[in-house]
Design a protein around this motif. Structure first.
Motif, PDB file in Angstrom:
ATOM      1  N   THR A 153     -45.185 -27.017  -0.020  1.00 50.50           N
ATOM      2  CA  THR A 153     -44.852 -25.783  -0.738  1.00 50.50           C
ATOM      3  C   THR A 153     -44.424 -26.088  -2.165  1.00 50.50           C
ATOM      4  OG1 THR A 153     -44.087 -24.857   1.358  1.00 50.50           O
ATOM      5  CG2 THR A 153     -43.440 -23.709  -0.649  1.00 50.50           C
ATOM      6  N   ASP A 209     -48.394 -25.479  13.982  1.00 48.49           N
ATOM      7  CA  ASP A 209     -47.758 -24.178  13.738  1.00 48.49           C
ATOM      8  C   ASP A 209     -48.291 -23.659  12.406  1.00 48.49           C
ATOM      9  OD1 ASP A 209     -46.235 -21.957  13.389  1.00 48.49           O
ATOM     10  OD2 ASP A 209     -44.287 -22.959  13.615  1.00 48.49           O
ATOM     11  N   MET A 210     -49.240 -22.735  12.460  1.00 52.02           N
ATOM     12  CA  MET A 210     -49.894 -22.250  11.250  1.00 52.02           C
ATOM     13  C   MET A 210     -48.985 -21.343  10.425  1.00 52.02           C
ATOM     14  SD  MET A 210     -52.620 -23.887  11.590  1.00 52.02           S
ATOM     15  CE  MET A 210     -53.521 -23.265  10.180  1.00 52.02           C
ATOM     16  N   ASN A 211     -47.823 -20.980  10.968  1.00 54.55           N
ATOM     17  CA  ASN A 211     -46.867 -20.140  10.226  1.00 54.55           C
ATOM     18  C   ASN A 211     -45.835 -20.959   9.468  1.00 54.55           C
ATOM     19  OD1 ASN A 211     -48.007 -17.686  11.178  1.00 54.55           O
ATOM     20  ND2 ASN A 211     -46.951 -18.020  13.142  1.00 54.55           N
ATOM     21  N   TYR A 212     -45.920 -22.287   9.567  1.00 54.57           N
ATOM     22  CA  TYR A 212     -44.935 -23.152   8.926  1.00 54.57           C
ATOM     23  C   TYR A 212     -45.629 -24.120   7.979  1.00 54.57           C
ATOM     24  CZ  TYR A 212     -41.476 -26.889   8.333  1.00 54.57           C
ATOM     25  OH  TYR A 212     -40.633 -27.812   7.801  1.00 54.57           O
ATOM     26  N   ARG A 213     -45.065 -24.280   6.805  1.00 51.41           N
ATOM     27  CA  ARG A 213     -45.628 -25.212   5.824  1.00 51.41           C
ATOM     28  C   ARG A 213     -44.597 -26.285   5.513  1.00 51.41           C
ATOM     29  NH1 ARG A 213     -49.810 -25.261   2.325  1.00 51.41           N
ATOM     30  NH2 ARG A 213     -50.376 -23.143   2.868  1.00 51.41           N
TER      31      ARG A 213
END
Length: 324
Positions: free
Chosen positions: A319, A310-314
């Motif tokens: 972070t 999921d490239m939208n979640y880090r």
């Protein structure tokens, strides 16, 4: 709780100017120009030569034939690693060193620090002539004096070859092969041998006299040996062989393996930092415990199955590392 930045400084320290280099044998299909039979490993394949920084970050990888010179690969990696790191010391095993290697590394401005397998057979060269009775306790391991006149007369030529290596106008392996065709008649090769013998003698004296130097070399090589151990865990597909006869595909496999291991080191580093940032760990861990901490571990990783990204979640601690 410690900040992640402070934890990083405590447990990992600052970046170093040292790296270790070593080769790793991989099986490969036979019908290509890279594959050769390796006597030591007893099988056909290719070699990957790694340069790994002392903190477990690989800065360079090379796909080589089994018969290619490890000395040439060692010099090439230090000069062409394309990172901001300034390599001042390079640790190698017995196969990555020679007297010519000592000479070239000295001229190129970094120190070669090998772990010699048969150190008991090494000889120390005398600094000057006419001192046969000097150093009475070292007589059994002393040999002839260094020919300084030969080094002086060939100094400009030696610098010329070293400059060609640094600028990339000549390949290291091509120069070494040129010398090896007629080593006993080429005056520059003989001068490099003399310079290398002098530098190697200095290193051997430091290595034998100082336990800290021996520990430093062994510690650096343990890192690259551990790096090689992770290779087999990641590169398990198709029996761990290079299943292609195309050079471009083989090089792509090497770079992919390099990238995956760098990612493993990066993620493990952040995971360990986030745990050790808790205050109670600083009191529990001894100096020996801290020295044993390494990001080159994989017992917690499952290499099999399907992975959905999921490239939208880090990940949370990824972070936090940027914020810190």
């Amino acid at each position: 709780m410690l900040s992640l930045r402070f934890a990083r400084l405590i447990f990992w320290g600052e970046g170093t100017t040292t790296c270790a280099s070593d080769s790793k044998h991989f099986g490969a299909w036979e019908q290509n120009l890279m594959t050769q039979y390796h006597l030591r490993y007893g099988g056909r394949g290719v070699m990957i030569y790694w340069h790994v920084e002392k903190k477990s970050t690989c800065i360079y990888s090379q796909l080589k034939t089994c018969s290619s010179s490890e000395v040439a690969a060692m010099i090439e990696g230090v000069l062409r690693h394309c990172t901001s790191m300034e390599v001042e010391k390079n640790y190698v095993d017995s196969h990555g060193q020679s007297e010519v290697a000592f000479a070239f590394t000295h001229l190129l401005g970094f120190q070669l620090m090998p772990r010699l397998k048969r150190i008991k057979t090494q000889k120390l060269y005398r600094p000057f002539t006419g001192q046969s009775d000097a150093y009475p306790n070292l007589q059994p391991i002393l040999t002839r004096p260094i020919n300084w006149d030969l080094i002086r007369t060939q100094y400009d030529q030696m610098v010329k070859y070293a400059t060609a290596l640094r600028l990339g106008t000549a390949e290291t392996e091509a120069i070494l092969k040129r010398f090896s065709k007629n080593p006993f008649k080429h005056p520059t090769y003989q001068a490099l041998m003399e310079l290398g013998r002098a530098i190697k003698t200095i290193f051997l004296c430091q290595y034998l006299d100082n336990e800290a130097v021996r520990r430093e070399v062994n510690e650096g090589l343990n890192v690259v040996e551990r790096w090689n151990g992770v290779n087999d865990f990641i590169f398990y597909g198709k029996g761990g062989e290079f299943a292609s006869n195309r050079l471009e595909t083989q090089e792509l496999s090497v770079l992919s393996l390099h990238l995956l291991q760098i990612c493993l080191v990066y993620v493990n580093t952040l995971m360990i930092q986030s745990v050790l940032a808790q205050n109670h760990w600083d009191k529990k861990l001894s100096v020996t415990d801290k020295r044993a901490i390494t990001p080159l571990l994989f017992a917690h990783v499952n290499p099999y199955g399907t992975f959905k990204l999921d490239m939208n979640y880090r990940i949370a601690w990824l972070t936090q590392s940027y914020v810190a």
